[in-house]
Design a protein around this motif. Structure first.
Motif, PDB file in Angstrom:
ATOM      1  N   VAL A 292       0.699  -1.141   0.086  1.00  9.23           N
ATOM      2  CA  VAL A 292       0.189  -0.035  -0.143  1.00  9.23           C
ATOM      3  C   VAL A 292       0.769   1.130  -0.201  1.00  9.23           C
ATOM      4  O   VAL A 292       1.603   1.437   1.231  1.00  9.23           O
ATOM      5  CB  VAL A 292      -1.036  -0.063   1.347  1.00  9.23           C
TER       6      VAL A 292
ATOM      7  N   LEU B 107       2.642   4.117   3.068  1.00 13.04           N
ATOM      8  CA  LEU B 107       2.801   3.388   4.358  1.00 13.04           C
ATOM      9  C   LEU B 107       4.316   2.925   4.355  1.00 13.04           C
ATOM     10  O   LEU B 107       4.760   2.725   3.681  1.00 13.04           O
ATOM     11  CB  LEU B 107       1.926   2.375   4.573  1.00 13.04           C
TER      12      LEU B 107
ATOM     13  N   GLU C 158       3.954   0.608   9.291  1.00 11.58           N
ATOM     14  CA  GLU C 158       2.431   0.807   9.173  1.00 11.58           C
ATOM     15  C   GLU C 158       1.881  -0.077   8.325  1.00 11.58           C
ATOM     16  O   GLU C 158       0.640  -0.821   8.705  1.00 11.58           O
ATOM     17  CB  GLU C 158       2.248   2.157   8.717  1.00 11.58           C
ATOM     18  N   LEU C 159       2.589  -0.713   7.243  1.00  9.41           N
ATOM     19  CA  LEU C 159       2.021  -1.754   6.491  1.00  9.41           C
ATOM     20  C   LEU C 159       1.803  -3.070   7.301  1.00  9.41           C
ATOM     21  O   LEU C 159       0.782  -3.711   7.113  1.00  9.41           O
ATOM     22  CB  LEU C 159       2.709  -2.028   5.371  1.00  9.41           C
TER      23      LEU C 159
ATOM     24  N   PHE D  56      -1.121  -2.612   9.830  1.00 14.54           N
ATOM     25  CA  PHE D  56      -2.297  -2.584   9.064  1.00 14.54           C
ATOM     26  C   PHE D  56      -2.571  -4.021   8.690  1.00 14.54           C
ATOM     27  O   PHE D  56      -3.970  -4.711   8.718  1.00 14.54           O
ATOM     28  CB  PHE D  56      -2.152  -1.698   7.857  1.00 14.54           C
ATOM     29  N   ALA D  57      -1.770  -4.635   8.113  1.00 14.09           N
ATOM     30  CA  ALA D  57      -1.939  -6.150   7.529  1.00 14.09           C
ATOM     31  C   ALA D  57      -2.444  -7.137   8.877  1.00 14.09           C
ATOM     32  O   ALA D  57      -3.437  -7.857   8.723  1.00 14.09           O
ATOM     33  CB  ALA D  57      -0.805  -6.881   7.067  1.00 14.09           C
TER      34      ALA D  57
ATOM     35  N   GLN E  76       4.633  -8.960   5.607  1.00 14.12           N
ATOM     36  CA  GLN E  76       3.217  -8.662   5.674  1.00 14.12           C
ATOM     37  C   GLN E  76       2.127 -10.207   5.618  1.00 14.12           C
ATOM     38  O   GLN E  76       1.213 -10.122   6.210  1.00 14.12           O
ATOM     39  CB  GLN E  76       2.603  -7.814   4.778  1.00 14.12           C
TER      40      GLN E  76
END
Lengths: 287, 304
Positions: free
Chosen positions: B85, B88, B92-93, B96-97, B144
């Motif tokens: 994404v 990010l 953060e990625l 978020f995942a 991720q």
């Protein structure tokens, strides 16, 4: 390479509910849509015409009060028209620019960057995704219109000479809110639908510009030259103008029943929802 | 871990997968097949992204068609293409995942830092993912995919675009995942040495059909059907004796490749060596390379 494993423990706690996931995705989509400098600039610059409209509205109201106070003839309160003028003629352009920046590239940009695959490899449904994108883009586009519109309506309310007049002006606040939401949705949904039809954000932005402007020029031009007002309904901006004029009780540009432009707007929104939904159902084509 | 019953997927007139029956237990599985074999379609079906045209898919005890969301909470996927994404950073990625897979925010953040350290990105974890090199992007894609503690990890060409050193490092990370994190992996790659380095079991798909499933060692041995024989002196003498008994023999330097006639076993080789007064130094089932075994499987499939 030495693997630096900081230790591993299996996760045995509960998983968040679907609704929490929807909120998370929506909040993140909104933050990502808001992040580019151009989006912030559009939002800020979009407030400038508000000042001009506010000054005009203020002087119009004061002038009318002075004339009536001096025993002059009671004239129509055309100051309220400036709420509509502010929303439609000034903010439409900024709202369109915002839709170009946040709605048209929303899905295509995700497909191009691979973010689309990132989302759908997780427990995200197309409903979650569509709602997050719609809310993120829709909020930003609607705010460009709604903030100035509501501020103008509140200013007019504040300039009322007494409580009775203020009460009579209250529907204009609701009209400003409703018109802003209609404009926000009408500029967001078709752009999002186009975005789902391509893998290139530039194509979606170009297509959305063409669909927005070409029927406007052609529709209004043909309607005027052929004296056939119905042809003007091909244009989304014209339909929005007629809806706005209807909501604010202003004489409409074309002598058409209000349900006709309302019907066209509803049809465009329905087609957009259907396109977006059916495209997202073919996730494997996009991912 | 995985059970497919009569699985078929049709796109218009193209049958991407045809009547696949497959059962896999936990472990490290390599998914092999030429382009268009149906590997990507199978991954999409295992993730519940695509519904099968016919048949049943059960992954980790979940029906993939009926409960895709519950399934995706427990499966990690590292796609072949970039799936990051923009905007990010790596923490953060990954956070978020993790959150999207249902982890609470604090837990997701802690695990994001942990997996980024595991993949060797701890000093670069606050850089935007769009600024990463190809190797770093591959690492963050792996991070991720494992941040939410999946029970099954689907890896699609994980060494794509990596230089030899980066490739070795990525394979080392992947190979240790089952031991360190207790997850099973299915690795799809067109690079057979990658699969050879990581996997214990193999699934071979070709033109949408299942051509082989089983241990890699068996595939390499089973397809050979022969033995490696080394004698102290004069291998040619033993070759002549064995050919006279109906064996197929090939000379490979000092060693012989021997294929026994039907019904015979290794005692025939020992007997003939005794007859020729030859001392056997090495006798073992002949192992072929995974590439040779894979090509033989495809060839048999075509013939069938």
């Amino acid at each position: 390479m030495t693997i630096r494993d900081l230790g591993y423990k299996p996760y045995e706690g509960d998983r968040l509910a679907s609704r929490a996931r929807q909120m998370l995705l929506t909040k993140r989509s909104l933050a990502l849509a808001w992040a580019p400098g151009l989006v912030k600039a559009t939002m800020i610059v979009g407030l400038l015409p508000l000042l001009v409209c506010a000054v005009i509205l203020y002087f119009k109201v004061k002038a009318r009060m002075m004339i009536m106070g001096a025993g002059g003839p009671a004239t129509a309160d055309d100051a309220t028209n400036w709420i509509y003028y502010g929303i439609y003629w000034c903010q439409l352009w900024f709202a369109f620019a915002m839709s170009l920046l946040v709605a048209a590239p929303a899905v295509a940009g995700d497909v191009a960057s691979g973010a689309f695959q990132f989302y759908f490899a997780r427990p995200i449904t197309r409903g979650h995704y569509a709602a997050a994108k719609l809310v993120a883009a829709g909020v930003l586009v609607t705010l460009v219109v709604a903030i100035p519109g509501l501020l103008l309506a509140m200013l007019r309310l504040g300039l009322a000479k007494d409580g009775a007049e203020a009460l009579g002006l209250l529907p204009y606040v609701l009209s400003a809110l409703l018109f802003s939401v209609v404009m926000g949705l009408s500029l967001t949904l078709p752009a999002l639908a186009l975005s789902a039809l391509t893998r290139k954000p530039g194509y979606a932005q170009g297509g959305w510009s063409a669909i927005f402007f070409m029927p406007w020029v052609l529709g209004e031009g043909l309607a005027a030259s052929a004296d056939m007002p119905l042809l003007a309904l091909f244009s989304l901006p014209t339909c929005l103008r007629l809806v706005g004029q209807g909501l604010f009780g202003i004489e409409r540009s074309y002598d058409l029943h209000i349900l006709l432009p309302v019907g066209v707007v509803v049809a465009i929104l329905s087609l957009s929802v259907w396109t977006l939904w059916s495209r997202l159902s073919r996730v494997e084509d996009l991912a | 871990m995985l059970r497919l019953v009569d699985l078929s997927k049709r796109y218009g007139s193209v049958e991407a997968l045809q009547s696949i029956d497959l059962q896999l237990k936990k472990g490290k599985v390599g998914l092999l097949g030429p382009n268009g074999a149906g590997k990507s379609t199978l991954f999409k079906i295992l993730l519940g992204l695509v519904a099968p045209s016919r048949g049943q898919v059960e992954v980790l005890g979940f029906d993939a068609a009926a409960r895709p969301l519950a399934l995706r909470e427990r499966v990690g996927y590292m796609p072949e293409r970039d799936s990051l994404v923009p905007g990010l950073d790596a923490v953060e990625l990954c956070t978020f995942a993790g959150e999207l897979c249902g982890l609470p925010p604090a837990e997701a953040r802690e695990r994001a830092n942990s997996v980024l350290s595991y993949v060797g990105l701890d000093d670069k974890r606050y850089l935007k993912v769009t600024t990463y090199s190809t190797g770093q992007k591959q690492r963050v894609k792996l991070a991720q995919a494992i941040v939410h503690d999946p029970e099954l990890l689907l890896l699609d060409e994980p060494t794509n675009g990596l230089d030899p050193r980066g490739r070795d490092e990525m394979l080392a990370l992947i190979a240790q995942l089952p031991e360190r994190r207790g997850c099973s992996i299915i690795l799809s790659s067109h690079l057979l040495p990658d699969v050879e380095a990581v996997c214990e079991d193999i699934v071979v798909l070709d033109a949408g059909r299942l051509r082989y499933t089983g241990p890699m060692a068996e595939l390499r041995g089973a397809n050979s059907g022969g033995y490696e024989v080394e004698v102290k002196a004069d291998p040619e003498k033993l070759a002549v004796l064995l050919r006279a008994k109906g064996c197929e023999v090939s000379r490979e330097g000092q060693r012989l490749g021997v294929w026994l006639p039907d019904g015979a076993d290794t005692s025939l080789i020992l007997r003939e060596a005794t007859t020729g007064a030859l001392q056997i130094r090495h006798l073992a089932p002949r192992r072929v390379s995974l590439e040779t075994a894979f090509l033989e499987v495809l060839k048999k499939g075509e013939a069938a």
